[in-house]
Write a protein that holds these residues in place. Structure first.
Motif, PDB file in Angstrom:
ATOM      1  N   PRO A 103      57.572 -19.943  49.930  1.00  0.00           N
ATOM      2  CA  PRO A 103      58.336 -19.544  48.743  1.00  0.00           C
ATOM      3  C   PRO A 103      58.204 -18.043  48.496  1.00  0.00           C
ATOM      4  O   PRO A 103      57.130 -17.470  48.680  1.00  0.00           O
ATOM      5  CB  PRO A 103      57.682 -20.343  47.610  1.00  0.00           C
ATOM      6  CG  PRO A 103      57.004 -21.485  48.287  1.00  0.00           C
ATOM      7  CD  PRO A 103      56.597 -20.975  49.638  1.00  0.00           C
ATOM      8  N   GLY A 104      59.305 -17.433  48.118  1.00  0.00           N
ATOM      9  CA  GLY A 104      59.298 -15.999  47.845  1.00  0.00           C
ATOM     10  C   GLY A 104      59.604 -15.141  49.053  1.00  0.00           C
ATOM     11  O   GLY A 104      59.689 -13.927  48.945  1.00  0.00           O
ATOM     12  N   SER A 105      59.805 -15.759  50.202  1.00  0.00           N
ATOM     13  CA  SER A 105      60.120 -14.992  51.415  1.00  0.00           C
ATOM     14  C   SER A 105      61.582 -14.560  51.447  1.00  0.00           C
ATOM     15  O   SER A 105      61.957 -13.660  52.184  1.00  0.00           O
ATOM     16  CB  SER A 105      59.826 -15.821  52.659  1.00  0.00           C
ATOM     17  OG  SER A 105      60.733 -16.922  52.719  1.00  0.00           O
ATOM     18  N   LEU A 106      62.404 -15.240  50.678  1.00  0.00           N
ATOM     19  CA  LEU A 106      63.856 -15.031  50.580  1.00  0.00           C
ATOM     20  C   LEU A 106      64.609 -15.466  51.832  1.00  0.00           C
ATOM     21  O   LEU A 106      65.793 -15.178  51.972  1.00  0.00           O
ATOM     22  CB  LEU A 106      64.200 -13.586  50.199  1.00  0.00           C
ATOM     23  CG  LEU A 106      63.580 -13.113  48.879  1.00  0.00           C
ATOM     24  CD1 LEU A 106      64.054 -11.709  48.539  1.00  0.00           C
ATOM     25  CD2 LEU A 106      63.892 -14.070  47.744  1.00  0.00           C
ATOM     26  N   LEU A 107      63.946 -16.195  52.705  1.00  0.00           N
ATOM     27  CA  LEU A 107      64.642 -16.720  53.878  1.00  0.00           C
ATOM     28  C   LEU A 107      65.574 -17.876  53.520  1.00  0.00           C
ATOM     29  O   LEU A 107      66.436 -18.253  54.318  1.00  0.00           O
ATOM     30  CB  LEU A 107      63.645 -17.142  54.946  1.00  0.00           C
ATOM     31  CG  LEU A 107      62.927 -15.990  55.641  1.00  0.00           C
ATOM     32  CD1 LEU A 107      61.919 -16.527  56.649  1.00  0.00           C
ATOM     33  CD2 LEU A 107      63.916 -15.063  56.320  1.00  0.00           C
ATOM     34  N   SER A 108      65.457 -18.396  52.315  1.00  0.00           N
ATOM     35  CA  SER A 108      66.370 -19.457  51.885  1.00  0.00           C
ATOM     36  C   SER A 108      67.801 -18.950  51.785  1.00  0.00           C
ATOM     37  O   SER A 108      68.740 -19.746  51.735  1.00  0.00           O
ATOM     38  CB  SER A 108      65.934 -20.009  50.530  1.00  0.00           C
ATOM     39  OG  SER A 108      66.055 -18.989  49.553  1.00  0.00           O
ATOM     40  N   THR A 109      67.968 -17.654  51.787  1.00  0.00           N
ATOM     41  CA  THR A 109      69.306 -17.071  51.693  1.00  0.00           C
ATOM     42  C   THR A 109      70.040 -17.121  53.023  1.00  0.00           C
ATOM     43  O   THR A 109      71.265 -17.027  53.057  1.00  0.00           O
ATOM     44  CB  THR A 109      69.200 -15.606  51.214  1.00  0.00           C
ATOM     45  OG1 THR A 109      68.380 -15.580  50.055  1.00  0.00           O
ATOM     46  CG2 THR A 109      70.554 -15.051  50.844  1.00  0.00           C
ATOM     47  N   LEU A 110      69.312 -17.276  54.121  1.00  0.00           N
ATOM     48  CA  LEU A 110      69.975 -17.280  55.433  1.00  0.00           C
ATOM     49  C   LEU A 110      71.121 -18.286  55.528  1.00  0.00           C
ATOM     50  O   LEU A 110      72.204 -17.923  55.993  1.00  0.00           O
ATOM     51  CB  LEU A 110      68.961 -17.505  56.545  1.00  0.00           C
ATOM     52  CG  LEU A 110      68.032 -16.338  56.860  1.00  0.00           C
ATOM     53  CD1 LEU A 110      67.031 -16.741  57.939  1.00  0.00           C
ATOM     54  CD2 LEU A 110      68.815 -15.115  57.272  1.00  0.00           C
ATOM     55  N   PRO A 111      70.961 -19.543  55.109  1.00  0.00           N
ATOM     56  CA  PRO A 111      72.099 -20.460  55.180  1.00  0.00           C
ATOM     57  C   PRO A 111      73.292 -19.998  54.335  1.00  0.00           C
ATOM     58  O   PRO A 111      74.442 -20.185  54.728  1.00  0.00           O
ATOM     59  CB  PRO A 111      71.538 -21.790  54.673  1.00  0.00           C
ATOM     60  CG  PRO A 111      70.074 -21.701  54.946  1.00  0.00           C
ATOM     61  CD  PRO A 111      69.732 -20.253  54.732  1.00  0.00           C
ATOM     62  N   LEU A 112      73.030 -19.381  53.188  1.00  0.00           N
ATOM     63  CA  LEU A 112      74.128 -18.863  52.367  1.00  0.00           C
ATOM     64  C   LEU A 112      74.870 -17.733  53.070  1.00  0.00           C
ATOM     65  O   LEU A 112      76.099 -17.652  53.020  1.00  0.00           O
ATOM     66  CB  LEU A 112      73.601 -18.339  51.029  1.00  0.00           C
ATOM     67  CG  LEU A 112      73.313 -19.353  49.952  1.00  0.00           C
ATOM     68  CD1 LEU A 112      72.746 -18.669  48.717  1.00  0.00           C
ATOM     69  CD2 LEU A 112      74.551 -20.148  49.598  1.00  0.00           C
ATOM     70  N   ILE A 113      74.123 -16.863  53.711  1.00  0.00           N
ATOM     71  CA  ILE A 113      74.743 -15.763  54.445  1.00  0.00           C
ATOM     72  C   ILE A 113      75.608 -16.302  55.575  1.00  0.00           C
ATOM     73  O   ILE A 113      76.753 -15.867  55.761  1.00  0.00           O
ATOM     74  CB  ILE A 113      73.677 -14.786  54.978  1.00  0.00           C
ATOM     75  CG1 ILE A 113      72.985 -14.076  53.812  1.00  0.00           C
ATOM     76  CG2 ILE A 113      74.295 -13.771  55.955  1.00  0.00           C
ATOM     77  CD1 ILE A 113      71.724 -13.330  54.195  1.00  0.00           C
TER      78      ILE A 113
END
Length: 124
Positions: free
Chosen positions: A13-23
């Motif tokens: 959590p907090g790595s911001l890698l969760s944004t990759l699928p959105l990108i």
């Protein structure tokens, strides 16, 4: 998308890698997407995961502003105007991030989407 999902699943959590699928979704589907697709549960879940991730990130994370811009865009498209407005408030004044930077006049596009969030929030 498989790589993006795998990176997200194993990231702290907090790595911001969760944004990759959105990108990935934005770059491959956004211009061809039916507006109702933005309200599909899988896309709502991707946005919610990114919201949780940016909330867990340190305030000085170097990618936090970029994530917030993308979230502001997706939240506005999902008609989640109050949440979008929160993201816009946190990054207001900077427009050289995705998705705005993909346009000839990033500031105008940014203002268009920010104004949509403001109007939507007033109606809600």
């Amino acid at each position: 998308m498989a790589f993006a999902r795998e990176a997200e699943a194993t990231a702290p959590p907090g790595s911001l890698l969760s944004t990759l699928p959105l990108i990935v979704w934005y770059e491959h589907r956004d211009t061809r997407a039916d507006p109702d697709e933005l309200l599909e549960p899988y896309l709502l879940d991707m946005v919610d995961a990114a919201l949780a991730d940016v909330a867990a990130a340190p305030p000085d994370h170097p990618d936090a502003a970029s994530v917030r811009h993308l979230l502001a865009y997706f939240l506005t498209r999902q008609r989640r105007h109050d949440e979008a407005l929160q993201q816009f408030r946190l990054v207001d004044g900077y427009v050289n991030a995705a998705p705005w930077r993909y346009y000839d006049d990033p500031a105008a596009v940014y203002c268009l989407w920010r104004n949509r969030a403001v109007k939507g929030a007033r109606r809600g």
